[in-house]
Scaffold this active site. Structure first.
Site, PDB file in Angstrom:
ATOM      1  N   ASP A 104      -4.430   5.703   5.566  1.00 17.55           N
ATOM      2  CA  ASP A 104      -3.145   5.781   6.285  1.00 17.55           C
ATOM      3  C   ASP A 104      -2.898   7.149   6.928  1.00 17.55           C
ATOM      4  O   ASP A 104      -1.800   7.383   7.456  1.00 17.55           O
ATOM      5  CB  ASP A 104      -1.993   5.406   5.358  1.00 17.55           C
ATOM      6  CG  ASP A 104      -1.986   3.910   5.060  1.00 17.55           C
ATOM      7  OD1 ASP A 104      -2.169   3.119   5.998  1.00 17.55           O
ATOM      8  OD2 ASP A 104      -1.803   3.528   3.887  1.00 17.55           O
ATOM      9  N   ASP A 165      -4.087  -3.511   7.141  1.00 17.18           N
ATOM     10  CA  ASP A 165      -3.279  -2.450   7.762  1.00 17.18           C
ATOM     11  C   ASP A 165      -4.147  -1.414   8.481  1.00 17.18           C
ATOM     12  O   ASP A 165      -3.688  -0.727   9.398  1.00 17.18           O
ATOM     13  CB  ASP A 165      -2.446  -1.697   6.712  1.00 17.18           C
ATOM     14  CG  ASP A 165      -1.961  -2.570   5.583  1.00 17.18           C
ATOM     15  OD1 ASP A 165      -2.633  -3.569   5.273  1.00 17.18           O
ATOM     16  OD2 ASP A 165      -0.932  -2.248   4.995  1.00 17.18           O
TER      17      ASP A 165
HETATM   18  N1  GLY Z   1       0.362  -0.245   4.375  1.00 18.13           N
HETATM   19  C1  GLY Z   1       1.101  -0.989   3.425  1.00 18.13           C
HETATM   20  C2  GLY Z   1       2.184  -1.847   3.956  1.00 18.13           C
HETATM   21  O1  GLY Z   1       2.213  -2.332   5.069  1.00 18.13           O
HETATM   22  O2  GLY Z   1       3.084  -2.048   3.165  1.00 18.13           O
END
Ligand code: GLY
Length: 393
Positions: A104, A165
């Site tokens: 992320d 994600d």
């Molecule tokens: N990246 C985790 C979510 O979308 O909650």
């Protein structure tokens, strides 16, 4: 009811007015949600070590500075730049702590330093973006051709895990190639997207959340349920990430299969929404369960607008555009708070189906709501999507 472009601009104006107040109140704090009095929390002063859960390296910490840059773009007011730069200096600390980092870094650095560099050509922001992209590229598993999601954190063996994600985070790699003209970043992004396409997309167009590969041989092992109802179900935010991520990878590579995949998931999403008045947390949850995820609605709204813009067939373009606008209209009509009784704008998001708390404020819902409105009023920063400004700096 919001009806046309002028009305989207009116909605954006209301957000601008509210953010003027929120930004001064929030200063350089980094919010994720609001407390029971409607005040933003802060993920930069929780007394946690970098890498601990909810610390400075928390995955959502790029969204609030991202909103500040959206407002800077919208209004030109210097205060947004000042607050965002302060937050970026805090986030830069995370780059020195590999243990706390994860895939992320895309969300964290694209929206903060990436937007900063896009708007101001700040050299330090440039360095942070490339540093983060290098960390993301370093998570690539050559045998399995996927980007590793998380470190083990002493819990599981996550060497072979990747999640849907990630399709958003790889935008950082495409950016890095644009900025440095080094093709390796984009090569890794495309290889990862092909792996995700091959293993995450089900026959009906729904999408898995987490897949595990053998980290030594690269062979597919199994999938996990993640934040949705259960293993095999369709977590709505994951569906939205997939629509947006594959559309964006198509824009960056012109690899037509990516666009076909984005459309397949989008068609599934539209079909499923026939049974719901608001986006649920999971399309397979019982109808009587009132857990919603407005963040999925906001992400999907922006994703559908992006997908519409990529269609050669005008009818398909219109269908996706209309659906994106409908999602947005519903959020504006029923799920936004433009008053100063709380710091957030969008209400009724949920991080996960099995969490105790549901239907509350989560920062990324606001980011994507604003992004979608800016797209409809031709003022988008185009972080994920195709830029109308000078992308290749
Ligand atoms: N990246 C985790 C979510 O979308 O909650």
């Amino acid at each position: 009811m919001v009806e046309n472009k002028r009305d989207w601009a009116v909605a954006l104006k209301k957000i601008e007015q509210k953010m003027d107040w929120v930004a001064d109140k929030t200063q350089d704090r980094i919010p994720y949600t609001t407390d029971s009095d409607g005040n933003y929390d802060d993920h930069s002063s929780l007394g946690k070590q970098i890498g601990e859960y909810y610390s400075l390296s928390w995955w959502t910490n790029g969204f609030y500075p991202g909103i500040l840059w959206q407002m800077y773009q919208q209004t030109g007011k210097e205060k947004y730049r000042t607050y965002a730069e302060k937050i970026e200096r805090k986030l830069a600390l995370t780059l020195t702590s590999f243990e706390g980092l994860h895939h992320d870094v895309g969300f964290m650095f694209l929206l903060s330093s990436g937007a900063d560099y896009r708007l101001t050509q700040n050299k330090q922001a440039f360095t942070r973006v490339i540093h983060a992209a290098t960390i993301l590229a370093g998570r690539f598993n050559l045998a399995g051709r996927f980007i590793r999601a998380w470190n083990d954190e002493g819990v599981d063996d996550r060497r072979g895990w990747t999640i849907i994600d990630s399709m958003m985070n790889i935008r950082l790699l495409y950016w890095a190639t644009d900025l440095t003209h080094d093709p390796r970043f984009a090569q890794i992004a495309k290889a990862h997207a092909i792996t995700v396409q091959n293993h995450f997309i089900r026959e009906d167009g729904s999408v898995k959340h987490i897949c595990e590969f053998n980290p030594e041989t690269g062979e597919y092992v199994k999938s996990f349920g993640g934040q949705g109802l259960q293993h095999g179900s369709a977590w709505t935010r994951g569906q939205a990430w997939a629509i947006y991520g594959f559309t964006m990878s198509y824009e960056q590579t012109r690899h037509t299969e990516f666009l076909q995949t984005a459309s397949k998931v989008a068609d599934y999403f539209m079909q499923q929404m026939k049974g719901w008045s608001h986006v649920p947390v999971d399309f397979d949850q019982p109808n009587a369960v009132a857990y919603e995820d407005s963040s999925a609605a906001a992400i999907a709204a922006s994703a559908f607008l992006e997908l519409a813009a990529q269609q050669e067939n005008p009818q398909m373009a219109q269908t996706y555009q209309k659906f994106g606008e409908q999602l947005l209209r519903q959020l504006l009509d029923d799920r936004c708070d433009f008053t100063t009784s709380c710091d957030n704008i969008v209400t009724h998001s949920s991080a996960a189906y099995h969490e105790e708390q549901h239907n509350y404020a989560i920062i990324y819902a606001d980011f994507f709501l604003i992004e979608a409105l800016q797209k409809l009023t031709d003022s988008s920063l185009s972080i994920w999507g195709q830029t109308k400004n000078s992308e290749r700096i």
